[in-house]
Motif scaffolding. Structure first.
Motif, PDB file in Angstrom:
ATOM      1  N   ARG A  20     -11.177  -4.871  -2.276  1.00 17.99           N
ATOM      2  CA  ARG A  20     -11.807  -3.582  -1.996  1.00 17.99           C
ATOM      3  C   ARG A  20     -10.922  -2.422  -2.420  1.00 17.99           C
ATOM      4  O   ARG A  20     -11.412  -1.384  -2.849  1.00 17.99           O
ATOM      5  CB  ARG A  20     -12.125  -3.475  -0.503  1.00 17.99           C
ATOM      6  CG  ARG A  20     -13.262  -4.379  -0.048  1.00 17.99           C
ATOM      7  CD  ARG A  20     -13.561  -4.174   1.415  1.00 17.99           C
ATOM      8  NE  ARG A  20     -14.723  -4.967   1.829  1.00 17.99           N
ATOM      9  CZ  ARG A  20     -15.224  -4.972   3.067  1.00 17.99           C
ATOM     10  NH1 ARG A  20     -14.633  -4.248   3.999  1.00 17.99           N
ATOM     11  NH2 ARG A  20     -16.278  -5.699   3.349  1.00 17.99           N
ATOM     12  N   GLU A  21      -9.624  -2.615  -2.302  1.00 22.66           N
ATOM     13  CA  GLU A  21      -8.699  -1.516  -2.592  1.00 22.66           C
ATOM     14  C   GLU A  21      -8.393  -1.370  -4.068  1.00 22.66           C
ATOM     15  O   GLU A  21      -8.261  -0.249  -4.578  1.00 22.66           O
ATOM     16  CB  GLU A  21      -7.398  -1.738  -1.810  1.00 22.66           C
ATOM     17  CG  GLU A  21      -6.480  -0.537  -1.790  1.00 22.66           C
ATOM     18  CD  GLU A  21      -7.079   0.623  -1.026  1.00 22.66           C
ATOM     19  OE1 GLU A  21      -6.878   1.772  -1.467  1.00 22.66           O
ATOM     20  OE2 GLU A  21      -7.756   0.396  -0.010  1.00 22.66           O
ATOM     21  N   ASN A  30      -6.461   4.277   8.273  1.00 18.95           N
ATOM     22  CA  ASN A  30      -6.504   3.053   7.483  1.00 18.95           C
ATOM     23  C   ASN A  30      -5.651   1.947   8.114  1.00 18.95           C
ATOM     24  O   ASN A  30      -6.025   0.769   8.077  1.00 18.95           O
ATOM     25  CB  ASN A  30      -6.026   3.328   6.055  1.00 18.95           C
ATOM     26  CG  ASN A  30      -7.004   4.180   5.272  1.00 18.95           C
ATOM     27  OD1 ASN A  30      -8.199   4.190   5.541  1.00 18.95           O
ATOM     28  ND2 ASN A  30      -6.499   4.929   4.296  1.00 18.95           N
ATOM     29  N   ASN A  58      -5.396   2.764  -6.722  1.00 23.41           N
ATOM     30  CA  ASN A  58      -6.159   2.140  -5.658  1.00 23.41           C
ATOM     31  C   ASN A  58      -7.132   3.134  -5.040  1.00 23.41           C
ATOM     32  O   ASN A  58      -7.081   4.336  -5.299  1.00 23.41           O
ATOM     33  CB  ASN A  58      -5.226   1.556  -4.592  1.00 23.41           C
ATOM     34  CG  ASN A  58      -4.357   2.618  -3.951  1.00 23.41           C
ATOM     35  OD1 ASN A  58      -4.784   3.328  -3.062  1.00 23.41           O
ATOM     36  ND2 ASN A  58      -3.114   2.748  -4.426  1.00 23.41           N
ATOM     37  N   LEU A  59      -8.024   2.615  -4.237  1.00 19.13           N
ATOM     38  CA  LEU A  59      -9.112   3.415  -3.693  1.00 19.13           C
ATOM     39  C   LEU A  59      -8.612   4.526  -2.775  1.00 19.13           C
ATOM     40  O   LEU A  59      -9.065   5.672  -2.867  1.00 19.13           O
ATOM     41  CB  LEU A  59     -10.076   2.495  -2.935  1.00 19.13           C
ATOM     42  CG  LEU A  59     -11.365   3.124  -2.409  1.00 19.13           C
ATOM     43  CD1 LEU A  59     -12.188   3.717  -3.535  1.00 19.13           C
ATOM     44  CD2 LEU A  59     -12.173   2.080  -1.638  1.00 19.13           C
ATOM     45  N   ASN A  60      -7.671   4.203  -1.893  1.00 22.16           N
ATOM     46  CA  ASN A  60      -7.196   5.203  -0.938  1.00 22.16           C
ATOM     47  C   ASN A  60      -6.551   6.400  -1.629  1.00 22.16           C
ATOM     48  O   ASN A  60      -6.815   7.558  -1.284  1.00 22.16           O
ATOM     49  CB  ASN A  60      -6.189   4.571   0.029  1.00 22.16           C
ATOM     50  CG  ASN A  60      -6.867   3.740   1.097  1.00 22.16           C
ATOM     51  OD1 ASN A  60      -8.041   3.932   1.397  1.00 22.16           O
ATOM     52  ND2 ASN A  60      -6.139   2.801   1.665  1.00 22.16           N
ATOM     53  N   MET A  89       0.826  -1.207   0.000  1.00 19.97           N
ATOM     54  CA  MET A  89       0.000   0.000   0.000  1.00 19.97           C
ATOM     55  C   MET A  89       0.857   1.253   0.000  1.00 19.97           C
ATOM     56  O   MET A  89       0.520   2.256  -0.615  1.00 19.97           O
ATOM     57  CB  MET A  89      -0.926  -0.011   1.215  1.00 19.97           C
ATOM     58  CG  MET A  89      -2.033  -1.046   1.138  1.00 19.97           C
ATOM     59  SD  MET A  89      -3.017  -0.915  -0.369  1.00 19.97           S
ATOM     60  CE  MET A  89      -3.622   0.760  -0.217  1.00 19.97           C
ATOM     61  N   MET A 133      -9.459  -7.431   1.469  1.00 19.13           N
ATOM     62  CA  MET A 133      -8.868  -6.100   1.531  1.00 19.13           C
ATOM     63  C   MET A 133      -8.293  -5.701   0.177  1.00 19.13           C
ATOM     64  O   MET A 133      -8.442  -4.558  -0.266  1.00 19.13           O
ATOM     65  CB  MET A 133      -7.792  -6.062   2.616  1.00 19.13           C
ATOM     66  CG  MET A 133      -8.340  -6.204   4.024  1.00 19.13           C
ATOM     67  SD  MET A 133      -7.019  -6.282   5.262  1.00 19.13           S
ATOM     68  CE  MET A 133      -6.194  -4.735   4.983  1.00 19.13           C
ATOM     69  N   TRP A 134      -7.595  -6.645  -0.473  1.00 17.63           N
ATOM     70  CA  TRP A 134      -7.033  -6.334  -1.797  1.00 17.63           C
ATOM     71  C   TRP A 134      -8.144  -6.018  -2.790  1.00 17.63           C
ATOM     72  O   TRP A 134      -8.029  -5.064  -3.575  1.00 17.63           O
ATOM     73  CB  TRP A 134      -6.215  -7.517  -2.295  1.00 17.63           C
ATOM     74  CG  TRP A 134      -5.728  -7.317  -3.709  1.00 17.63           C
ATOM     75  CD1 TRP A 134      -4.588  -6.692  -4.113  1.00 17.63           C
ATOM     76  CD2 TRP A 134      -6.419  -7.715  -4.908  1.00 17.63           C
ATOM     77  NE1 TRP A 134      -4.512  -6.672  -5.486  1.00 17.63           N
ATOM     78  CE2 TRP A 134      -5.624  -7.295  -6.002  1.00 17.63           C
ATOM     79  CE3 TRP A 134      -7.611  -8.364  -5.154  1.00 17.63           C
ATOM     80  CZ2 TRP A 134      -6.003  -7.523  -7.321  1.00 17.63           C
ATOM     81  CZ3 TRP A 134      -7.988  -8.595  -6.475  1.00 17.63           C
ATOM     82  CH2 TRP A 134      -7.191  -8.175  -7.541  1.00 17.63           C
ATOM     83  N   ARG A 154      -7.010  -1.730   9.223  1.00 13.50           N
ATOM     84  CA  ARG A 154      -6.389  -2.984   8.807  1.00 13.50           C
ATOM     85  C   ARG A 154      -6.064  -3.850  10.012  1.00 13.50           C
ATOM     86  O   ARG A 154      -6.163  -5.080   9.951  1.00 13.50           O
ATOM     87  CB  ARG A 154      -5.118  -2.698   8.009  1.00 13.50           C
ATOM     88  CG  ARG A 154      -5.382  -2.108   6.639  1.00 13.50           C
ATOM     89  CD  ARG A 154      -4.091  -1.832   5.895  1.00 13.50           C
ATOM     90  NE  ARG A 154      -4.323  -0.868   4.839  1.00 13.50           N
ATOM     91  CZ  ARG A 154      -3.590   0.214   4.626  1.00 13.50           C
ATOM     92  NH1 ARG A 154      -2.542   0.464   5.402  1.00 13.50           N
ATOM     93  NH2 ARG A 154      -3.877   1.054   3.646  1.00 13.50           N
TER      94      ARG A 154
END
Length: 237
Positions: free
Chosen positions: A218-219, A182, A39-41, A30, A215-216, A186
């Motif tokens: 979603r991101e 975040n 990625n989303l973040n 990340m 998690m992967w 996690r």
């Protein structure tokens, strides 16, 4: 598998190593994904900068203050939840004898040593303590962000400060706060995976892999990310 020190088996050691590798490996991925913006973040972080730049153009910032307050309140909720989780984990350690008796009577058999159970329970406490520190620091950083938002010069101000630079400072602080938030989330997700270790090393490996995949996805491949990539719908549609 034969028991090693403290009632642990080679499977337990391998499962724990796999758990830690997935957690810290994901954090590393990340961190490096920040430069690619796939990625989303990072997409949301770009929107934070857009938000602050738009905020600097208006005089009435009531809505911006409300949005910032909602971010702080959500962080405070998770920080308090972390403390409750620490307390629950400590209570689990105090009831070790009762838990071991209960597990020994289970039909599928979860026999374990007292030392192994205490070590596993202590690990859960450490995870929630880590989450608390992350959430509490994120809450403080969001407070700093609120101060920086208030310090952005309003249109027509003659204080000699550049509104866009001040807005960028506020956005950067918000990004840092979100990064720590975040990390705390996690920790919560991996705490759920860690619970599998109380059953067996095989369950820990399976639960860790499942959480990592969720998690992967979603991101990097979620419908939320796809929604951010879509062009706005034309008016009247």
């Amino acid at each position: 598998m034969e028991a090693l020190v403290g009632g642990f088996t080679l499977l337990d050691s391998l499962a724990l190593a796999f758990f830690l590798l997935c957690w810290f490996g994901y954090e590393l991925v990340m961190g490096r994904a920040a430069s690619r913006r796939h990625n989303l973040n990072e997409t949301i972080n770009a929107e934070r900068h857009h938000w602050m730049q738009e905020m600097a153009l208006v005089d009435n910032r009531i809505m911006d203050a409300g949005l910032q307050s909602s971010l702080q309140n959500g962080t405070a909720f998770f920080a308090s939840t972390s403390l409750l989780s620490v307390g629950g984990s400590l209570a689990l350690l105090r009831a070790t004898d009762d838990v071991l008796t209960f597990l020994a009577e289970m039909p599928f058999g979860l026999a374990t040593s007292r030392i192994a159970w205490d070590i596993k329970g202590s690990g859960l406490v450490i995870i929630f303590i880590y989450a608390f520190f992350k959430f509490s620091w994120a809450y403080r950083l969001f407070n700093y962000t609120a101060v920086l938002i208030g310090s952005v010069p309003r249109p027509g101000s003659n204080r000699g400060r550049n509104p866009q630079e001040a807005a960028n400072r506020a956005a950067s602080m918000s990004v840092v706060a979100a990064r720590h938030f975040n990390c705390g989330q996690r920790a919560f997700f991996f705490a759920l995976a860690y619970l599998g270790w109380f059953v067996s090393g095989y369950v820990l490996i399976a639960s860790t892999a499942a959480v990592l995949f969720v998690m992967w996805h979603r991101e990097f491949a979620s419908d939320a990310l796809a929604a951010l990539a879509k062009s706005p719908a034309p008016p009247g549609t």
